[in-house]
Design an enzyme around this catalytic site. Structure first.
Site, PDB file in Angstrom:
ATOM      1  N   PHE A 252     -49.944 104.531  21.410  1.00  0.00           N
ATOM      2  CA  PHE A 252     -49.299 103.964  22.606  1.00  0.00           C
ATOM      3  C   PHE A 252     -49.948 102.659  23.050  1.00  0.00           C
ATOM      4  CE2 PHE A 252     -45.802 106.581  24.186  1.00  0.00           C
ATOM      5  CZ  PHE A 252     -45.756 107.440  23.110  1.00  0.00           C
ATOM      6  N   LEU A 253     -50.373 101.887  22.047  1.00  0.00           N
ATOM      7  CA  LEU A 253     -50.911 100.556  22.336  1.00  0.00           C
ATOM      8  C   LEU A 253     -50.105  99.496  21.589  1.00  0.00           C
ATOM      9  CD1 LEU A 253     -54.804 101.077  22.313  1.00  0.00           C
ATOM     10  CD2 LEU A 253     -53.326 100.641  24.277  1.00  0.00           C
ATOM     11  N   GLY A 260     -38.867 102.237  28.124  1.00  0.00           N
ATOM     12  CA  GLY A 260     -37.570 102.626  28.679  1.00  0.00           C
ATOM     13  C   GLY A 260     -37.380 104.106  28.453  1.00  0.00           C
ATOM     14  N   CYS A 263     -37.421 109.216  30.449  1.00  0.00           N
ATOM     15  CA  CYS A 263     -38.584 109.916  31.004  1.00  0.00           C
ATOM     16  C   CYS A 263     -39.563 109.026  31.757  1.00  0.00           C
ATOM     17  CB  CYS A 263     -39.309 110.644  29.884  1.00  0.00           C
ATOM     18  SG  CYS A 263     -38.214 111.737  28.986  1.00  0.00           S
ATOM     19  N   ARG A 331     -30.622 104.797  27.967  1.00  0.00           N
ATOM     20  CA  ARG A 331     -31.126 104.836  29.342  1.00  0.00           C
ATOM     21  C   ARG A 331     -32.367 103.951  29.512  1.00  0.00           C
ATOM     22  NH1 ARG A 331     -30.961 111.194  30.362  1.00  0.00           N
ATOM     23  NH2 ARG A 331     -31.147 111.163  28.098  1.00  0.00           N
TER      24      ARG A 331
END
Ligand code: UGA
Length: 432
Positions: A252-253, A260, A263, A331
């Site tokens: 997650f880097l 987006g 969640c 979304r």
């Protein structure tokens, strides 16, 4: 075990199917009769790689069932999972719990024996207490336990995430439910998943804190990428360099167009709302939301700069418009803001997405869907790689665009800037 999943959306359908795959007898219920009829025929309402196959196999083997008769399905089950949606309220950051409480009332009316009621929906802290209060108004003496068991599934990777989770979090107040849930998850624990038993409120908060933290990590690296572009440093070196520190971790880097999906945007807002209810300031989460909301402005300015401040009549092609690869979900996708920004400035947009055309762009002038990459790219002035689908990773841009001068803006850093330079392609990416 006999399990009932209330809600056949993303969470209910994936989790229910996977519970059946683990050998349980599962019935997935929904008030939407059309959806249930389709599911009975093996037609899946969502795009999730591998799900269709699992649904069909488990249905054929008699472990997975679908029904719109919610009452009977609850009565026939030992464990009832609440998997309904918790969308953000229209005029506030609050999660709308109407569907959760309706499900709780239906369970109360069909509590014919001891049952465990589990919330898998992402619900604010203290929702479990409220569900318990609803059930406590029952007329019969049948016992129950209300447990929180948040899901950590990523769209596009949901089946793998279910079968090989990092951790399973179960928040409960009763001993009986603890034993039963542990045994339900034992096939996953024996494969190496960590199993955390905690209080119900803690489990509810773990879900929000996880999503809030991951959203912060992404936003942090996106802001560092903005700085990298100014000081001629490669963001990937920074991601690797800091990620090697085990306290930070490498995942997650990836810098990109901003987070987006259904969640992170919803859950960060709901977390703020919960904190507000308890008079607590979460200034970091607040800044994360603000920064991510502004990201489309930074990206649009960069596009303008790439095109020498001339956006009018420029042919711009988007490869991928969904919020990430492996899903058809639009979304809160960054494209929903960037494309209208460009249209307002007079650009002509074409887009291609492996999951087809998108209703969200219907009625937007000068925005055309192309059913293949070739047509989408031909004659483009600028090609924007918006989503990291595998099919965008080995493209021959010169052949595709068929034009002497064109530019590429790779928002997912899929290509090597050095190779692009060698090939004399005018290439831009994020934080490099
Ligand atoms: C997220 C969480 O990752 C799941 O653990 C959680 O269960 C789920 O929300 C949920 O609450 O239901 P999801 O929204 O499917 O899952 O997608 P992610 O893969 O987490 O990506 C979210 C967004 O962050 C995407 O827009 C993605 O492009 C972006 N991202 C992710 C980055 O920009 N950089 C990264 O390094 C990682």
């Amino acid at each position: 075990m006999k399990i009932c999943m209330i809600g056949t959306g993303y969470v209910g359908l994936v989790s229910g199917t996977c519970f059946a795959e683990l050998g349980n007898n599962v019935i997935c219920v929904d008030i939407d009769k059309k959806k249930i009829n389709k599911l009975k025929e093996g037609l899946i309402p969502i795009y999730e790689p591998g799900l269709q196959e699992l649904v069909v196999r488990n249905s054929n083997q008699g472990r997975l069932h679908f029904s719109s008769n919610i009452g009977i399905s609850i009565k026939n089950s030992d464990i009832v999972f609440i998997c309904v949606g918790t969308p953000t309220n229209k005029n506030s950051n609050k999660a709308n719990l109407k569907y959760v409480f309706n499900a709780a009332k239906t369970i109360k009316n069909n509590l014919n024996k001891y049952k465990i009621i589990v919330t898998k929906s992402t619900v604010p802290v203290t929702t479990g207490d409220k569900i318990e209060n609803i059930l406590n108004t029952r007329k019969n003496k049948n016992k129950f336990d209300v447990v929180s068991n948040p899901e950590f599934l990523r769209e596009g990777e949901a089946i793998r995430d279910f079968i090989y989770p990092d951790r399973i979090v179960v928040g409960f107040n009763g001993k009986k439910s603890s034993k039963i849930l542990r045994s339900l998850y034992s096939p996953l624990v024996s494969k190496g998943a960590s199993y955390l038993q905690t209080s119900r409120r803690a489990a509810e908060l773990i879900k929000y804190a996880s999503n809030g933290f991951l959203a912060s990590k992404i936003t942090f690296i996106n802001e560092i990428a903005n700085l990298c572009e100014k000081i001629d440093v490669n963001i990937e070196d920074i991601s690797i360099g800091i990620g090697l520190d085990k306290r930070i971790g490498s995942r997650f880097l990836r810098a990109g167009p901003g987070y987006g999906g259904s969640c992170f945007p919803k859950d960060t807002k709901a977390l703020l709302s919960t904190a507000k209810n308890f008079n607590t300031e979460l200034s970091i989460v607040n800044s994360v939301i603000k920064s991510n909301n502004n990201r489309h402005k930074i990206l649009t300015s960069k596009i303008k700069k790439i095109l020498n401040n001339r956006l009018k009549n420029k042919k711009i092609t988007f490869l991928g418009v969904t919020f990430k690869a492996g899903t058809d979900d639009m979304r809160e996708s960054p494209s929903l803001k960037i494309i209208p920004n460009l249209i307002r400035k007079g650009s002509l947009i074409k887009y291609y997405d492996p999951t087809g055309s998108k209703n969200e762009f219907n009625g937007l002038k000068n925005t055309t869907y192309c059913s293949d990459i070739k047509n989408a790219c031909k004659n483009a002035d600028l090609l924007i790689i918006h989503t990291e689908w595998n099919e965008f990773k080995q493209l021959n841009f010169k052949k595709l665009i068929k034009k002497k001068s064109f530019k590429i803006y790779d928002m997912r850093n899929l290509y090597s800037p050095i190779k692009m330079k060698k090939n004399k392609i005018n290439y831009f990416s994020v934080g490099r």
